[in-house]
Design an enzyme around this catalytic site. Structure first.
Site, PDB file in Angstrom:
ATOM      1  N   GLU A   1       0.796  -1.232   0.000  1.00  0.00           N
ATOM      2  CA  GLU A   1       0.000   0.000   0.000  1.00  0.00           C
ATOM      3  C   GLU A   1       0.829   1.283   0.000  1.00  0.00           C
ATOM      4  O   GLU A   1       0.349   2.336   0.401  1.00  0.00           O
ATOM      5  CB  GLU A   1      -0.988  -0.010   1.178  1.00  0.00           C
ATOM      6  CG  GLU A   1      -1.972  -1.178   1.080  1.00  0.00           C
ATOM      7  CD  GLU A   1      -2.974  -1.183   2.214  1.00  0.00           C
ATOM      8  OE1 GLU A   1      -2.699  -0.609   3.272  1.00  0.00           O
ATOM      9  OE2 GLU A   1      -4.044  -1.787   2.034  1.00  0.00           O
TER      10      GLU A   1
ATOM     11  N   GLU B   1      -6.966  -6.589  -1.736  1.00  0.00           N
ATOM     12  CA  GLU B   1      -7.359  -6.953  -0.376  1.00  0.00           C
ATOM     13  C   GLU B   1      -8.866  -6.805  -0.224  1.00  0.00           C
ATOM     14  O   GLU B   1      -9.398  -5.695  -0.279  1.00  0.00           O
ATOM     15  CB  GLU B   1      -6.654  -6.058   0.661  1.00  0.00           C
ATOM     16  CG  GLU B   1      -5.163  -6.260   0.764  1.00  0.00           C
ATOM     17  CD  GLU B   1      -4.547  -5.443   1.907  1.00  0.00           C
ATOM     18  OE1 GLU B   1      -5.314  -4.877   2.710  1.00  0.00           O
ATOM     19  OE2 GLU B   1      -3.311  -5.379   1.966  1.00  0.00           O
TER      20      GLU B   1
END
Length: 875
Positions: A481, A547
């Site tokens: 991320e 995710e």
């Protein structure tokens, strides 16, 4: 470093060369250790074989300080109850408390012409190394992800008695475990894993996993040592798994090290697929050189494919360096012939991954680590990767807050056909993507973590060399991320990876625009909690969602393994309020089921809660994968579930628990991810078929039935269909039919695909709620008395046949287990080809079980929704 593959004996016997008494073995048993606070002497003295080790305790190597303390009963099991709270944390004790000496005595001698090498595959975090009164490393070694090799030829004692002593220092800083993601974030100033200071799925690991956490080996060679062999396979064009293949190309190189004072002439060669490739080489004194061998054109190759698409064929390869007819060194590998491509899908605006020219819809799971305390084993890796194959997944992403996975992990992925996306070591939480009041430093400072950028790049290069030959490795990822700092990412992307690999896609971070253009008509990554089933079909998330996840509580047998009896209290959902949850459940990171459990009736106790949770688990993960498959190549090119396993006893996002006991999440995913799959769109009540194979599917009969709670059937549709490769297509809606049938007490919806032999090739049973959204009819179902036969078909294999009478209703949601006949507790792990199965009236269902025999004859247990618990002997 040598790979750990066994090489077929026949090839070894056919090697017409004499060889040195070369070998490689692990220093595993017989280590001793002591905290540095109790040792007053230095490494020069401690590494002398005459130095007394009185009072030193047995050590676990590979392992950590904490695993050693646990083995010596100095701490309670940190995975049980609230025990972890009672273990001193390094942030409060100081680093010396967990700084330890590790000592190993071993026998070894060196003959003329031999070289001896000492290899460390992983130490966390820094260390000094001594052997027989000499220090091996000139400067202190640092970095969790950096192998070490030392030529110890001159340090080996002539009498064969040797002592190795290693002092291991914890990371610095260790980080404040203040409840933030990665604690206060400062753990990321090191080149190490970040979760050890705590995360939203784990409590802090008190010693931050300080120790010799990976293998220590001794290797003996002749004058030349082969290091870091590199194999690239090129498979041009679009291939299919079956039939004759056009040629592939195998490109091989290796590093050769000459530690002697004289030049050495010899032959570098390898044997693969019955062919030998070689090159004469002269190495100057005291050099390491990379040598490239001629290309091998491989005729009609057997290819390696991801799970569900074809076989996972692996060619044995034996590489040798020959000096005057003698083998100086050799490496044994397994080679999977395949080629990975990544390109942008212009419809979804996300990456699509192809293998051997065929695009593959990515159905993946996020992998944290096998064990939070780094207790790794090939057997556990094999079991966990097999579970993922059994879920009908084809990808695992190695999350960036953990580690570079071990070779044994990749061996299992090669075996079972699981592609891997390997993150490097960074996470947006610690590395500054967001402002965070829990962090010690501001975003600008955290963005520059780790402190030692040269160490990061050196470690990255080393780990690339360690795992680059595995065919399962499909993608590299800069971090979780967030991009790495530019002076890390650019060298890694533009020079290190092209030079050391050059065959795989590098994505700059896990949810970047390069992977998935993230400004389409809705969504983002996630969601991370329980969802209404229809949302998986109608809510558009990112087109390659890295995710998305949900719940994952196990049943009562799972819970009682790590929750004390007094804390086995069912969470209570109160309308409009948060769930009331026991403190131990909260400590183990429970996330709530909201009102989804109460839809089946308020739980009577924790056992009832666990049973009803499995119904929710199955539905959540079946619908998750069906929802993405429903929009394959239209909205999505892939999805990666957050997450499929826990490396400790957590209560969220897992298809099996830490003890390798599967729950219904696994089998809901197994169903919803099936390569050829008929399914029910929960949003618009349309029947759909997904074909996740490369083959056109013809002459399939679709049979759809509605079944009430008494077992009475109603035909809702029947038709022959065909479907092309890698395609999803809608068939027809049945909304009005099910609305009327389910209105009062809910219903069952049976959907099947059958071939011309009337064999079932896809079988899917849904239970649908009543008009109020409750499963009221399930609680009124008649009992089903079914016949159960269990027999052993081979060593470690059991077949169970379940037969339901035509006069019964559905025998619904039966959990099968292999159990110990004395304790009635489950044998773990066991692999079931299906579970939580339902049997329609007048039908049979066969379940196959696979386990490792231990000398006892197990029983088969069954516990169903309306089938009484019973134990069946295995014939």
């Amino acid at each position: 470093m040598k790979h750990l593959f066994a090489f077929p004996l026949v090839l070894l016997l056919c090697t017409h060369f004499t060889s040195f008494s070369q070998n490689k073995y692990e220093l595993k048993q017989g280590w001793k250790c002591s905290p540095v606070l109790k040792v007053n002497d230095n490494g020069l003295r401690i590494s002398s074989t005459s130095y007394p080790l009185t009072g030193w305790m047995p050590a676990v190597v590979p392992g950590t300080v904490l695993t050693t303390m646990l083995e010596n009963k100095q701490i309670p099991d940190p995975f049980y109850g609230m025990n972890n709270k009672n273990i001193p944390d390094i942030f409060h004790t100081g680093r010396d408390y967990y700084t330890y000496w590790f000592v190993k005595d071993f026998n070894e001698t060196i003959k003329s012409g031999e070289q001896a090498w000492l290899h460390f595959r992983g130490i966390n975090y820094s260390c000094d190394i001594f052997l027989n009164g000499k220090k091996l490393n000139k400067e202190r070694h640092s970095g969790m992800f950096l192998r070490q090799s030392y030529n110890i030829t001159a340090s080996i004692n002539k009498n064969g008695a040797n002592r190795l002593a290693v002092i291991v220092y914890p990371p610095d800083p260790v980080g404040n475990p203040n409840g933030g993601q990665g604690g206060d974030g400062t753990i990321a100033k090191n080149v190490t894993h970040q979760y050890v200071a705590g995360w939203d799925w784990i409590q802090p690991v008190r010693d931050r996993n300080t120790g010799i956490w990976d293998k220590v080996t001794i290797e003996k060679t002749g004058k030349i040592n082969i290091k870091n062999p590199h194999v690239i396979t090129l498979v041009p064009g679009q291939r299919k798994p079956d039939g004759a293949q056009k040629p592939a190309t195998v490109k091989v190189s290796a590093e050769l090290e000459n530690p002697t004072a004289l030049p050495v002439k010899g032959l570098l060669q390898y044997t693969m697929a019955g062919k030998k490739v070689s090159r004469e080489v002269t190495l100057k004194a005291n050099v390491t050189a990379e040598i490239t061998l001629p290309d091998l054109p491989l005729e009609n190759p057997k290819l390696w494919w991801p799970a569900g698409y074809g076989d996972q064929f692996l060619y044995p390869m034996n590489m040798q360096f020959i000096i005057s007819g003698a083998v100086s060194d050799e490496e044994n590998l397994h080679v999977g012939v395949r080629q990975i491509q990544a390109e942008t899908n212009t419809v979804t605006r996300s990456k699509q991954i192809s293998v051997n020219g065929q695009r593959v819809f990515m159905k993946g799971g996020n992998w944290i680590i096998s064990d939070a305390m780094l207790r790794f084993s090939p057997e556990r890796y094999d079991a966990e990767i097999r579970f993922h194959r059994d879920m009908n997944l084809n990808l695992l992403r190695i999350w960036g807050g953990a580690l570079t996975e071990r070779p044994e992990f990749y061996e299992a992925c090669d075996k079972y056909g699981i592609l891997v996306m390997q993150d490097f070591w960074g996470s947006g939480d610690c590395n500054g993507r967001w402002p965070d009041p829990m962090k010690a430093d501001d975003q600008w400072t955290r963005r520059k973590y780790p402190d030692d950028h040269d160490l990061f790049l050196t470690s990255a290069a080393d780990q690339i060399k360690m795992i680059r030959n595995y065919p399962s490795l499909a993608m590299w990822c800069g971090g979780n991320e967030i991009t790495l700092p530019q002076d890390l990412m650019f060298p890694l992307r533009d020079s290190i990876l092209p030079k050391l690999d050059g065959t795989r896609w590098f994505v700059d971070y896990s949810n970047s625009d390069d992977m998935s253009f993230n400004s389409l008509g809705g969504g983002g990554d996630g969601p991370y909690g329980i969802q209404p089933l229809k949302r998986f079909f109608e809510y558009r998330t990112w087109p390659f969602n890295s995710e998305i996840g949900s719940v994952g509580v196990g049943d009562y047998q799972s819970l009682e393994r790590f929750i004390p009896k007094e804390n086995l209290i069912s969470p209570e959902y109160l309308t409009g309020q948060r769930e009331k949850v026991d403190s131990v459940w909260n400590y183990h990171k429970y996330i709530g089921y909201s009102d989804h459990i109460n839809a089946y009736g308020k739980p009577k106790d924790v056992e009832d809660f666990g049973k009803k949770a499995q119904l929710v688990n199955y539905d959540q993960y079946r619908s998750l994968m069906e929802g993405f498959s429903a929009h394959m190549w239209e909205w999505y090119t892939g999805v990666i579930i957050w997450k499929t396993q826990n490396p400790w006893t957590a209560l969220r996002g897992q298809m099996y628990d830490y003890y390798l006991d599967p729950n219904a999440c696994l089998y809901g995913l197994h169903n919803g991810s099936a390569p050829l799959h008929i399914m029910f769109n929960q949003a618009d009540s349309t029947i759909m078929v997904a074909n996740n194979t490369f083959n056109h599917q013809y002459d399939l009969m679709m049979v759809v039935k509605g079944i009430d709670m008494q077992g009475k059937e109603k035909n809702l549709g029947q038709a022959f269909i065909e479907i092309g490769p890698s395609t999803t297509r809608p068939i027809f809606p049945i909304k009005n039919d099910i609305r009327q049938m389910a209105k009062k007490e809910g219903m069952f919806l049976s959907m099947r695909l059958m071939n011309l032999k009337q064999e079932i090739v896809s079988d899917n049973l849904y239970w649908l709620p009543d008009a109020e959204g409750n499963y009221s009819g399930l609680n009124q179902m008649p009992k089903a008395d079914i016949d159960i036969q269990a027999r052993k078909t081979a060593k470690g294999k059991v077949e169970v046949v379940l037969s339901n009478s035509p006069s019964n209703t559905i025998a619904f949601f039966n959990r099968l287990s292999l159990v110990d006949p004395t304790t009635r507790k489950r044998i773990l792990p066991v692999f079931y080809d299906d579970n939580y199965v339902s049997i329609l009236p007048g039908e049979k269902k066969t379940v196959l079980m696979d386990y490792t025999e231990t000398g006892i004859t197990p029983l088969v247990s069954i516990d169903g929704w309306n089938v009484k618990e019973q134990f069946i002997p295995v014939k």
